[in-house]
Design an enzyme around this catalytic site. Structure first.
Site, PDB file in Angstrom:
ATOM      1  N   GLY A  37       5.957  -7.364 -19.934  1.00 28.29           N
ATOM      2  CA  GLY A  37       4.937  -6.310 -19.958  1.00 28.29           C
ATOM      3  C   GLY A  37       3.663  -6.740 -19.268  1.00 28.29           C
ATOM      4  N   GLY A  81       0.820  -1.209   0.000  1.00 27.45           N
ATOM      5  CA  GLY A  81       0.000   0.000   0.000  1.00 27.45           C
ATOM      6  C   GLY A  81       0.852   1.257   0.000  1.00 27.45           C
ATOM      7  CG  ASP A 102       4.275  -2.583  -4.543  1.00 31.47           C
ATOM      8  OD1 ASP A 102       3.195  -3.205  -4.642  1.00 31.47           O
ATOM      9  OD2 ASP A 102       5.162  -2.886  -3.729  1.00 31.47           O
TER      10      ASP A 102
HETATM   11  O1  RIB Z   1       5.575  -5.517  -3.223  1.00 33.99           O
HETATM   12  C1  RIB Z   1       6.742  -5.426  -2.459  1.00 33.99           C
HETATM   13  C2  RIB Z   1       6.400  -5.290  -1.024  1.00 33.99           C
HETATM   14  O2  RIB Z   1       5.777  -6.477  -0.591  1.00 33.99           O
HETATM   15  C3  RIB Z   1       7.596  -5.094  -0.141  1.00 33.99           C
HETATM   16  O3  RIB Z   1       7.850  -3.737   0.078  1.00 33.99           O
HETATM   17  C4  RIB Z   1       7.219  -5.839   1.115  1.00 33.99           C
HETATM   18  O4  RIB Z   1       7.037  -5.005   2.201  1.00 33.99           O
HETATM   19  C5  RIB Z   1       5.957  -6.599   0.795  1.00 33.99           C
HETATM   20  O5  RIB Z   1       4.900  -6.014   1.404  1.00 33.99           O
END
Ligand code: RIB
Length: 316
Positions: free
Chosen positions: A235, A51, A262
């Site tokens: 991709g 998050g 992320d």
């Molecule tokens: O997506 C990577 C994240 O997954 C890391 O930062 C770790 O904290 C886990 O939550």
């Protein structure tokens, strides 16, 4: 394929409901087998949690970003608050939980930059529907709501319902994968699993490598409107009821793949919030994901728009 302007006239407002974890990372020659101990070449400690990472990704790409979450009342929690403030993220609805440890992730990164992660949610599990409900205005006034699975279901269900009632698009990054309650499925506009998450959601064996278009179609069968399967260096594959489209990622040297998803999801939410079509938003997200893997650890690799602009000039 999209060759439009990376810059945008519109500033998106993005809200993320999710986790913060301190990341304890070891760089190792190879992953240990069961019962084996492997000596690491390096250790580092830094901010993480899907998050929070996605919130930093969105903020660096210029979105007005709010993060709704919980951290512990410890040094790690203090570090989290400091980081989120320094990235200009609104944390009105993020609090430190008394006498509780901040979430922790143990991260192993091998010599190819691939990772294996275990997470102890701890304070993240204190995030409940009441906190989300108190952020009702923030969610309603967003251009995109972004969710992941490192917090419990009730706050996610509440957030997605508020967003759906206000016609705010909802992106669910089902990581780590778990069963998705029907009341959440019906309010998700874009589901963004990687291959192993897609397999888990469909209750398939992780060794059961199969055609990604077929996986996407099967996920649509669970009730999702649109599925974007992230494919690492290849991709992403966009699958909807009408068609499917492969979006390539720029080819880059890989240092550490942690946080690639992320960067992808934060960028996707920003681009959707700016009103870009999903094909363009996915390409923007693929570029952000590619840039992320070029650096060790998550936060240092999350790109700004200028970096995305420069990678676009020599990619595709
Ligand atoms: O997506 C990577 C994240 O997954 C890391 O930062 C770790 O904290 C886990 O939550």
């Amino acid at each position: 394929m999209y060759r439009g302007d990376i810059m945008s006239d519109k500033t998106a407002t993005v809200t993320i409901v999710g986790s913060y974890n301190v990341g304890l990372t070891m760089n190792i020659p190879r992953f240990p087998t069961e019962g084996e101990t492997v000596t690491a070449q390096n250790f580092s400690e830094g901010p993480g949690g899907k998050g929070s990472n996605q919130a930093v990704a969105a903020a660096r790409l210029g979105a007005n970003t709010s993060f709704i979450g919980k951290v512990g009342e410890d040094q790690y929690g203090d570090d989290a608050i400091k980081l989120l403030k320094s990235e200009n993220i609104d944390i009105t609805h993020t609090a430190q939980v008394a006498e509780t440890h901040t979430g922790v992730a143990f991260i192993l990164v091998n010599e190819d930059g691939d990772n294996e992660i275990t997470v102890a949610p701890v304070a993240n599990n204190a995030l409940d529907s009441d906190v989300v409900q108190s952020a009702d205005d923030v969610i309603r006034n967003s251009d995109c709501l972004l969710l992941q699975f490192e917090v419990l279901d009730p706050p996610l269900i509440t957030a997605a319902q508020i967003a759906a009632d206000a016609d705010v698009p909802v992106v669910l990054n089902p990581a780590p994968a778990r069963e998705i309650p029907p009341s959440l499925v019906s309010n998700v506009d874009y589901l963004t699993p990687n291959e192993s998450e897609a397999l888990t959601l469909l209750d398939k064996d992780l060794k059961d490598k199969t055609n990604h278009e077929r996986l996407g179609k099967e996920l649509l069968g669970l009730g999702f409107e649109s599925v974007i399967i992230t494919q690492g260096s290849s991709g992403a594959l966009l699958v909807s009821h009408n068609d499917s489209l492969s979006v390539a990622a720029p080819s880059v040297p890989v240092a550490d793949t942690t946080g690639a998803g992320d960067a992808f999801n934060g960028a996707l939410a920003v681009a959707l919030g700016e009103g870009r079509p999903i094909e363009d938003a996915t390409q923007f997200a693929c570029r952000a994901g590619a840039l992320e893997v070029t650096k060790q650890e998550v936060i240092p690799g999350l790109p700004d728009r200028t970096s995305i602009q420069s990678i676009s000039e020599y990619s595709d």
